[in-house]
Design a protein around this motif. Structure first.
Motif, mmCIF file in Angstrom:
data_model
loop_
_atom_site.group_PDB
_atom_site.id
_atom_site.type_symbol
_atom_site.label_atom_id
_atom_site.label_comp_id
_atom_site.label_asym_id
_atom_site.label_seq_id
_atom_site.Cartn_x
_atom_site.Cartn_y
_atom_site.Cartn_z
ATOM 1 N N ARG A 257 0.644 -1.124 -0.036
ATOM 2 C CA ARG A 257 0.023 0.087 0.139
ATOM 3 C C ARG A 257 0.962 1.270 -0.056
ATOM 4 N NH1 ARG A 257 -0.755 -2.287 5.138
ATOM 5 N NH2 ARG A 257 -0.120 -0.901 7.059
ATOM 6 N N TYR A 258 2.245 1.091 0.435
ATOM 7 C CA TYR A 258 2.994 2.395 0.121
ATOM 8 C C TYR A 258 3.694 2.446 -0.946
ATOM 9 C CZ TYR A 258 3.052 2.492 5.120
ATOM 10 O OH TYR A 258 2.635 2.631 6.715
ATOM 11 N N ALA A 259 3.383 1.608 -2.127
ATOM 12 C CA ALA A 259 4.128 1.736 -3.410
ATOM 13 C C ALA A 259 3.820 2.981 -4.052
ATOM 14 C CB ALA A 259 3.476 0.750 -4.396
ATOM 15 N N GLY A 260 5.088 3.798 -4.457
ATOM 16 C CA GLY A 260 4.899 5.062 -5.273
ATOM 17 C C GLY A 260 4.618 6.127 -4.211
ATOM 18 N N LYS A 261 4.867 5.944 -2.790
ATOM 19 C CA LYS A 261 4.577 6.789 -1.783
ATOM 20 C C LYS A 261 5.664 6.821 -1.039
ATOM 21 C CE LYS A 261 0.608 7.857 -3.656
ATOM 22 N NZ LYS A 261 -0.855 7.946 -3.092
ATOM 23 N N ILE A 262 6.818 6.521 -1.205
ATOM 24 C CA ILE A 262 8.172 6.353 -0.122
ATOM 25 C C ILE A 262 8.934 7.472 -0.946
ATOM 26 C CG2 ILE A 262 9.809 5.031 0.483
ATOM 27 C CD1 ILE A 262 8.199 2.691 -0.356
ATOM 28 N N GLY A 263 9.495 8.265 0.159
ATOM 29 C CA GLY A 263 10.459 9.127 -0.161
ATOM 30 C C GLY A 263 11.764 9.246 0.539
ATOM 31 N N ALA A 264 12.826 9.429 0.111
ATOM 32 C CA ALA A 264 14.055 9.178 0.779
ATOM 33 C C ALA A 264 14.964 10.253 0.327
ATOM 34 C CB ALA A 264 14.647 7.878 0.814
ATOM 35 N N THR A 265 16.310 10.388 1.068
ATOM 36 C CA THR A 265 17.420 11.106 0.740
ATOM 37 C C THR A 265 17.957 10.284 -0.812
ATOM 38 O OG1 THR A 265 18.077 11.374 2.870
ATOM 39 C CG2 THR A 265 19.978 11.459 1.295
ATOM 40 N N GLY A 266 18.279 11.231 -1.682
ATOM 41 C CA GLY A 266 18.918 10.687 -2.904
ATOM 42 C C GLY A 266 17.893 10.509 -4.004
ATOM 43 N N ARG A 267 18.375 9.699 -5.025
ATOM 44 C CA ARG A 267 17.670 9.433 -6.172
ATOM 45 C C ARG A 267 16.972 8.176 -6.086
ATOM 46 N NH1 ARG A 267 20.229 7.528 -10.984
ATOM 47 N NH2 ARG A 267 22.175 7.563 -9.913
ATOM 48 N N LEU A 268 15.622 7.904 -6.553
ATOM 49 C CA LEU A 268 15.160 6.598 -6.684
ATOM 50 C C LEU A 268 15.656 5.861 -7.743
ATOM 51 C CD1 LEU A 268 12.801 4.727 -5.665
ATOM 52 C CD2 LEU A 268 11.395 6.086 -7.217
ATOM 53 N N LEU A 269 16.409 4.597 -7.516
ATOM 54 C CA LEU A 269 16.869 3.974 -8.627
ATOM 55 C C LEU A 269 15.837 2.812 -8.875
ATOM 56 C CD1 LEU A 269 20.439 3.326 -7.330
ATOM 57 C CD2 LEU A 269 19.795 5.094 -8.878
ATOM 58 N N ALA A 270 14.963 2.425 -8.237
ATOM 59 C CA ALA A 270 14.283 1.114 -8.529
ATOM 60 C C ALA A 270 12.836 1.031 -7.399
ATOM 61 C CB ALA A 270 14.809 -0.124 -8.672
ATOM 62 N N GLU A 271 11.721 0.682 -7.831
ATOM 63 C CA GLU A 271 10.714 0.187 -7.013
ATOM 64 C C GLU A 271 10.103 -0.874 -7.541
ATOM 65 O OE1 GLU A 271 7.911 3.063 -5.027
ATOM 66 O OE2 GLU A 271 6.428 2.091 -6.355
ATOM 67 N N GLU A 272 9.949 -2.189 -6.908
ATOM 68 C CA GLU A 272 9.540 -3.274 -7.318
ATOM 69 C C GLU A 272 8.385 -3.800 -6.248
ATOM 70 O OE1 GLU A 272 12.644 -6.180 -7.912
ATOM 71 O OE2 GLU A 272 13.742 -4.513 -9.573
ATOM 72 N N ILE A 273 7.439 -4.141 -6.884
ATOM 73 C CA ILE A 273 6.455 -4.933 -6.094
ATOM 74 C C ILE A 273 6.615 -6.473 -6.195
ATOM 75 C CG2 ILE A 273 3.938 -5.264 -5.679
ATOM 76 C CD1 ILE A 273 3.453 -2.248 -6.738
ATOM 77 N N ASP A 274 6.549 -7.157 -4.986
ATOM 78 C CA ASP A 274 6.409 -8.792 -5.035
ATOM 79 C C ASP A 274 5.587 -9.220 -3.927
ATOM 80 O OD1 ASP A 274 7.293 -11.298 -5.249
ATOM 81 O OD2 ASP A 274 9.336 -11.096 -4.187
ATOM 82 N N GLY A 275 4.608 -9.823 -4.384
ATOM 83 C CA GLY A 275 3.594 -10.301 -3.598
ATOM 84 C C GLY A 275 2.925 -8.987 -2.744
ATOM 85 N N GLU A 276 3.184 -8.933 -1.563
ATOM 86 C CA GLU A 276 2.547 -8.162 -0.627
ATOM 87 C C GLU A 276 3.332 -7.086 -0.054
ATOM 88 O OE1 GLU A 276 0.813 -10.388 2.930
ATOM 89 O OE2 GLU A 276 -0.687 -11.034 1.758
ATOM 90 N N SER A 277 4.637 -7.103 -0.705
ATOM 91 C CA SER A 277 5.563 -6.017 -0.277
ATOM 92 C C SER A 277 6.089 -5.005 -1.390
ATOM 93 C CB SER A 277 6.790 -6.520 0.431
ATOM 94 O OG SER A 277 7.512 -7.282 -0.344
#
Length: 376
Positions: A257-277
């Motif tokens: 449920r957090y997919a696409g809604k996570i921010g952090a220091t630096g540059r986003l290199l990848a985001e992958e959904i696997d099952g429930e995470s």
């Protein structure tokens, strides 16, 4: 109430268009999973740290900042009365961080094992932390002595026996000047209820000072020191955080449920959904900390700072003349801006974006260009 979150990555700058980032004292490759139901983090951190001083170092010291919120008797709580700017820590809102294991190899051992050559000993790959296909991987540390067994909580400032915000780890042999070590640290943490710039509330999370963080070893003359030693203070109510600059490569795993809604220091290199995470990966060179935030409710707004469009030529000319430089000397760099805010504050998005651009422009022209590709 949280209106918006700005995770600023600040570094040393020069008044040029292409800013050279600080030389890293360490490189970090870290992975962590967050469970919002109990506000707990399980993490593993690989850190390569170099002795930049002129003396041999016979221990390592780490900040365990979250332990300031472990009870009402820590140095932070005693000094603050359990409040910050009039806001009290919520009851049952305690947090903590614990080193579960810490294993170490010396740089000469790693090179002797053929895991990395002399040329590759200082920086990681690109992106750092990734070993190219077919190349030897990092040295295994599972069979190394666990420094957790010699862990000592120290209280260099006030001797408070209830404070566990600094830990010391004696070494079997010293790290010589210019030498380096590689550590693998497993850790667990529980975030407090939102308080003092870190914590969680419901599905919202702000990960600040959330992992075991290596302290700064200073040489004679650094910040006026009479002799070399660790600058590792306890977490006080009226203090800030002090750290060396390094390179970071961090993976964060959260429920989908957090997919696409996570921010952090630096540059986003990848985001992958696997099952429930969902797993995100962020990287940034030349910063002294790594923070992150997430909420399924975040509205994500993106924009960019364009020096050609967002810096009035007359303003650049005026400041260049004041500084005795040319407009080219103080030319700024493009910056991607990512804004994360709660839906109720969507109408404020333009205001936040313009404030960010004003800061990049105003500070940049006078003090040197913002040196990173992103501002979240």
């Amino acid at each position: 109430m949280i209106f918006a979150v700005l995770l600023l990555t600040c570094g040393a700058t020069s008044v040029t268009a292409q800013v050279e980032l600080p030389q890293p004292v360490y490189q970090v490759s870290m992975s962590a999973s967050y469970e919002p139901d109990n506000q707990q983090i399980e993490g593993r951190k690989r850190i390569r740290w170099r002795n930049t001083s002129s003396v041999a170092i016979d221990d390592l010291q780490f900040h365990l900042y979250l332990n300031a919120f472990a009870n009402d008797r820590s140095t932070f709580m005693a000094g603050s009365g359990g409040q910050l700017r009039g806001v009290e820590i919520p009851k049952e809102g305690w947090g903590w961080v614990e080193v579960d294991s810490m294993r170490l190899a010396y740089g000469d051992e790693i090179m002797a094992a053929g895991s990395i050559d002399e040329e590759g000993a200082a920086p990681f790959g690109e992106p750092f932390g990734v070993v190219p296909p077919g190349e030897p991987g990092p040295i295994e540390l599972d069979d190394r002595p666990d420094l957790k067994q010699v862990e000592q909580y120290i209280r260099p400032d006030d001797g408070n026996p209830q404070d566990r915000t600094v830990a010391r780890y004696p070494l079997q042999r010293p790290i010589e000047p210019g030498g380096w070590v590689e550590l693998e640290i497993e850790f667990s943490a529980k975030l407090p209820r939102i308080f003092a710039r870190t914590g969680a509330h419901g599905d919202f999370v702000l990960g600040g000072q959330w992992f075991p963080k290596i302290a700064v070893f200073e040489d004679t003359g650094d910040r006026g020191r009479a002799e070399p030693g660790w600058n590792a203070h306890q977490f006080h109510a009226n203090s800030e955080f002090y750290a060396d600059f390094g390179d970071w490569d961090v993976q964060l795993q959260l429920p989908t449920r957090y997919a696409g809604k996570i921010g952090a220091t630096g540059r986003l290199l990848a985001e992958e959904i696997d099952g429930e995470s969902v797993t995100t990966r962020f990287a940034q060179r030349g910063v002294h900390d790594f923070a992150w935030t997430a909420s399924p409710d975040f509205v994500v707004v993106t924009d960019s700072f364009d020096p050609d469009a967002d810096v009035p030529p007359e303003q650049a000319a005026e400041i260049a003349d004041l500084l005795g430089l040319t407009a080219d000397d103080i030319r700024l760099q493009p910056v991607e801006i990512i804004l994360l805010l709660q839906p109720a504050h969507r109408s404020q998005a333009d205001r936040y974006i313009e404030a960010a651009k004003a800061a990049i422009r105003g500070y940049g022209l006078r003090l040197g260009a913002y040196p990173y590709e992103t501002l979240t």
